[in-house]
Design a protein around this motif. Structure first.
Motif: not given
Length: 909
Positions: A365-376, A18-24, A32-42
């Motif tokens: 914690x600023x962000x705490x996310x966890x996905x499903x371990x197996x298929x939905x 993971x990388x952080x751009x512009x501090x937030x 095969x996709x990329x997610x962008x999370x705004x840590x200020x606007x949640x």
């Protein structure tokens, strides 16, 4: 039909760095996709860009404009982050284990196999060969594992698996790229995980180098020259001296430096001409765990490290003082990174799908996310379309906010796979059924399980339904072929409906009357569909390959009548149209049958075998065209107005059909990820060996340090007819489809995660009653002549969003009742959609609410008569009003005492 991919839920992190751009801006790979999370606007957003396989490496430019993604097939995408488009593509020859932009943004260092390639960074200009390879460094004896640029972009630290780190001085000549022999930093007993430059805060020059090995050791290196003097830089073109060889003082000659400008050679090569020595060697006390991730912040001189046992440590350098040593899980930490200011730490755990952002000063914690371990397995939209609940094989129920893409609560009380979900009409209660034999009711206000429905003996529930009033709960079983009925208020078991010969795999109440429809599956041979009023009923006569309707009284003793809907093949799923006047069910032969549940007549039939067909499994011995497996629908979902239906199954496609015309409107391909099985239509026979497909042969004896373990089948795969086991790669399929009550979006539970598609908000030219006089100029002329009524009708006929909103604001509050009463009924849907959109964005709350109130007053009868067509737009308006009400209530509640204080102060004055 204008649905487009919006977001990916249920899997915030799958592996890679993971990388952080512009501090937030937190950027993380998800499949095969990329997610962008705004840590200020949640808020989180998944880019609509797909790689050919799972993304394993990311790099972002210093200014946050460009993003590099490299997947498992060594294909690299150069993405404009602001525009969400791919600018350039390139393919590397060997696997990429490290990639990084230079601090000045001009160059890209890529560790591909044993080589380090330096490329000139492309720009916005479209070129045939945008990536220009400047230099290849082939000094490493094993694969490159770490890269780090010096702040002046003139030096490159390279760590590799050959137990060494190398310091390269790189400079660009007029005729190409040149590099001296690297300085070797030896002494490691395991592969180098990270290597970093340390900068002196006063002079701004590099004074130390840190190298970190996988066996939990950190080496601190410092340089010493000839009595503290900088060595002589020889004339250009002469042979470079060996690393650390002392020389003479500089003669002050000038030449082209790394940036192509004139510079003093003494200042350029002050690191390469020095002799580096080991200053100290420190041990992280985490043995036998391995060090798996690390990052260094030059400004704070701090180091963060993550270990394979889930522990992370924060150290002050160069004194190696431990500030924090905490555990976030029991699984390996696969990425750890600082933000620009150094106050936030980001950790990722690929096996758990966990992504954390932690503020180390306040220890919060600023962000705490966890996905499903197996298929939905299942999905459910809340009545106002703001929440989305997911249940999976990992025994968890998660509730997501659709607008932000964040999970705000996770329920873990179930002890087996969650198979069905249902939101109650009050929007604050969620029901879930599980294979553990319980049906649980969850309070979304207090986030607790306030009621549990059980059976006298243990059963496995696979279907769930509740009536419109929310007083009766029904659940179907997998093992005993029964339906259990409970009271919501008391939790008491009211009845057990038995007599079926197959699992009750689906339940649905009729939206118009108190009736229940459920399909039954017995092994892979037959399925039944039945509808009955909630009561005891007499022993029914079961018919194979049929759909039956049971009519009974209320919860009283009574007799039941049975009507059979015959089918030639097994029925797989059933769904009601929102108005309750149509029933759709799919069969094993790939057909969708539409029934009139009142008259018991077959209305339409859609043949979807060719539409759903696509994709070949690696273990298939037949081509995709000749294979019969997967050519059927296992999940159906009506639109809000019932005009079209969505269908999905064991395929990479989701099909949208027009119900009245029985034609295919559109096919959505849910993924292009070649890391999943069933995406390719044609397989290369060269990849097939005597032992099976090459991709399924595990010839790597090392532990899996780079990604997620291979995922096996879910707990319910045997329920799908024709499903074939594949222990190599996950098989792409759609397990559940749900369309939002507003009709503006739908969600699909797939192997990739929960894909959310929404209607694109961009302008679509779709006029109504257009003629030569209906133009934007005519709208402006009517506004100038103070005719807001005529201007609004013209804008609705033209159907341009900006003009409609402009005309709405042109009406004075006093004239709203008169203008609202003059709007023709056929324009009501477009006007309501414009009002709901304005409620989401504009600050004129009272003005828009007055418009909504007057429309309901003057057109109440018309809205009630055309409720089927207006239902999506009305749901959107309800969603907007509900959200604003919640925001205002929260604001008033948080400021209650301040308001009391101000009122008391004002009264005293």
């Amino acid at each position: 039909m204008n649905y487009r991919f919006q977001n990916l839920l249920g899997a915030p992190y799958r592996g890679g760095n993971a990388v952080i751009s512009q501090n937030t801006q937190l950027i993380s790979p998800v499949g095969n996709r990329v997610s962008v999370t705004d840590l200020i606007k949640s808020q989180t957003l998944t880019l609509p860009v797909q790689s050919s396989s799972n993304v394993c490496r990311l790099a972002v430019s210093p200014d946050g404009t460009f993003l590099l993604t490299v997947d498992e097939n060594q294909r690299c995408l150069f993405i404009n982050l602001h525009r969400h488009v791919v600018l350039h593509r390139v393919k590397f020859k060997y696997p990429v284990n490290a990639i990084q932009f230079s601090p000045n943004g001009k160059y890209i260092a890529v560790g591909t196999g044993k080589l380090v390639q330096i490329w000139r960074s492309p720009g916005f200009k479209k070129e045939v060969f945008a990536f220009e390879l400047i230099r290849t460094l082939a000094d490493c004896n094993d694969k490159v594992t770490a890269l780090n640029w010096s702040p002046d972009s003139k030096y490159l630290l390279v760590g590799s698996k050959d137990l060494a780190a190398r310091l390269f001085y790189v400079k660009e000549k007029l005729k190409g790229f040149h590099s001296n022999k690297p300085f070797l930093l030896l002494g490691h007993r395991d592969s180098v995980v990270g290597c970093f430059f340390s900068v002196d805060k006063k002079s701004g020059r590099v004074n130390r180098i840190f190298t970190i090995a996988r066996d939990c050791y950190i080496f601190s290196w410092g340089y010493s020259g000839n009595d503290g003097k900088i060595d002589e830089i020889r004339e250009e073109g002469s042979e470079p001296p060996s690393p650390g060889t002392p020389g003479k003082e500089s003669d002050g000659k000038k030449r082209k430096d790394f940036d192509g400008k004139d510079g003093d050679l003494c200042e350029e090569e002050y690191l390469h001409k020095q002799k580096w020595e080991l200053l100290r060697k420190d041990d992280f006390p985490q043995a036998p765990a391995k060090l798996t991730a690390c990052d260094y912040h030059k400004g704070l001189d701090m180091l963060v490290v993550g270990f394979s046992n889930g522990v992370f440590g924060l150290y002050q350098m160069p004194d190696f003082v431990c500030i924090h040593l905490l555990s976030i899980s029991r699984e390996k930490i696969t990425t750890a990174v600082f933000n620009e200011l150094g106050n936030w730490l980001t950790f990722g755990c690929a096996k758990l799908g966990q992504l954390l952002v932690w503020e180390w000063r306040s220890e919060s914690y600023i962000l705490k996310q966890q996905g499903h371990y197996f298929d939905v397995n299942c999905l459910a939209y809340s009545p106002d379309s703001q929440l989305l609940a997911t249940g999976a094989d990992d025994n968890k129920v998660k509730v997501w906010t659709v607008s932000s893409g964040f999970c705000f609560v996770t329920f873990t009380e179930h002890t087996n796979a969650v198979t069905a979900l249902h939101f109650m009409a009050n929007n604050h209660c969620l029901l879930s059924a599980s294979l553990d034999g319980t049906v649980r009711a969850w309070d979304l206000f207090r986030y607790r399980n306030f009621r549990t429905f059980t059976t006298p003996s243990s059963r496995q529930f696979v279907s769930l339904a509740a009536d419109q009033s929310g007083e009766v709960i029904c659940a179907g079983t997998l093992d005993s072929f029964e339906i259990f009925v409970w009271s919501m208020k008391t939790g008491r078991l009211l009845d057990i409906l038995s007599g079926h010969e197959g699992p009750v795999h689906g339940l649905a109440f009729s939206p118009t009357n108190v009736s229940l429809t459920y399909p039954l599956i017995k092994c892979l041979h037959w399925l039944d569909v039945a509808m009955f009023h909630l009561t005891f009923f007499s022993e029914p006569e079961l018919h194979h390959h049929g759909t039956k309707l049971f009519a009974c009284g209320m919860f009283l003793n009574g007799k039941g009548s049975v009507e059979s809907f015959p089918h030639t093949h097994d029925v797989l799923t059933v769904v009601y149209r929102p108005d309750g006047r149509q029933l759709a069910c799919s069969t094993l032969d790939g057909l969708i049958h539409f029934w009139d549940p009142i008259n018991g007549e077959l209305m339409y039939t859609v043949e979807g075998r060719r539409d759903i067909a696509g994709g070949r499994l690696m273990t298939d011995r037949r081509s995709a065209a000749n294979s019969s497996s997967g050519k059927y629908f296992t999940t159906l979902c009506y639109s809000a107005d019932g005009s079209y239906i969505l269908a999905g199954g064991s395929s990479k496609y989701i099909c949208m059909y027009d119900v009245a015309d029985q034609v295919l409107l559109r096919r959505f391909q849910i993924t292009h990820n070649l890391s999943l099985d069933g995406v390719l239509d044609f397989l290369n026979s060269k990849n097939m060996t005597e032992s099976g497909p090459v991709d399924l042969i595990d010839d790597d004896n090392s532990d899996t340090e780079e990604g997620v373990d291979k995922q096996t089948r879910g707990k319910l795969d045997y329920d799908l007819p024709g499903a074939m086991p594949n222990r190599g790669r996950p098989i792409i399929r759609t397990k559940c489809l749900r369309l939002a009550p507003t009709g503006r979006s739908f969600a699909a539970a797939t192997t990739e995660g929960v894909l959310v598609y929404s209607i694109d908000e961009s302008f679509i030219f779709d006029p109504t009653d257009l003629d030569i006089d209906v133009t934007p100029q005519a709208v402006d002329a009517a506004l100038n002549e103070d005719q807001p009524n005529r201007a609004l009708i013209l804008s609705l006929r033209l159907n341009e969003d900006s003009l409609i909103k402009k005309c709405i604001f042109a009406v004075s509050p006093v004239d709203i009742p008169a203008v609202a009463s003059s709007i023709p009924h056929k324009y009501m849907q477009r006007l309501i959609e414009a009002l709901s959109d304005l409620l989401e964005s504009c600050p004129h709350l009272e003005f828009i609410l007055r418009w909504s109130q007057e429309l309901c007053k003057t057109h109440g009868n018309s809205i009630q008569q055309n409720s089927r067509n207006l239902l999506p737009s009305l749901k959107s308006l309800q969603k907007a009003i509900t959200r604003i009400h919640q925001d205002l209530a929260d604001t008033c509640s948080s400021n209650e005492y301040m308001l009391r204080y101000l009122c008391s102060v004002g009264a005293k004055k």
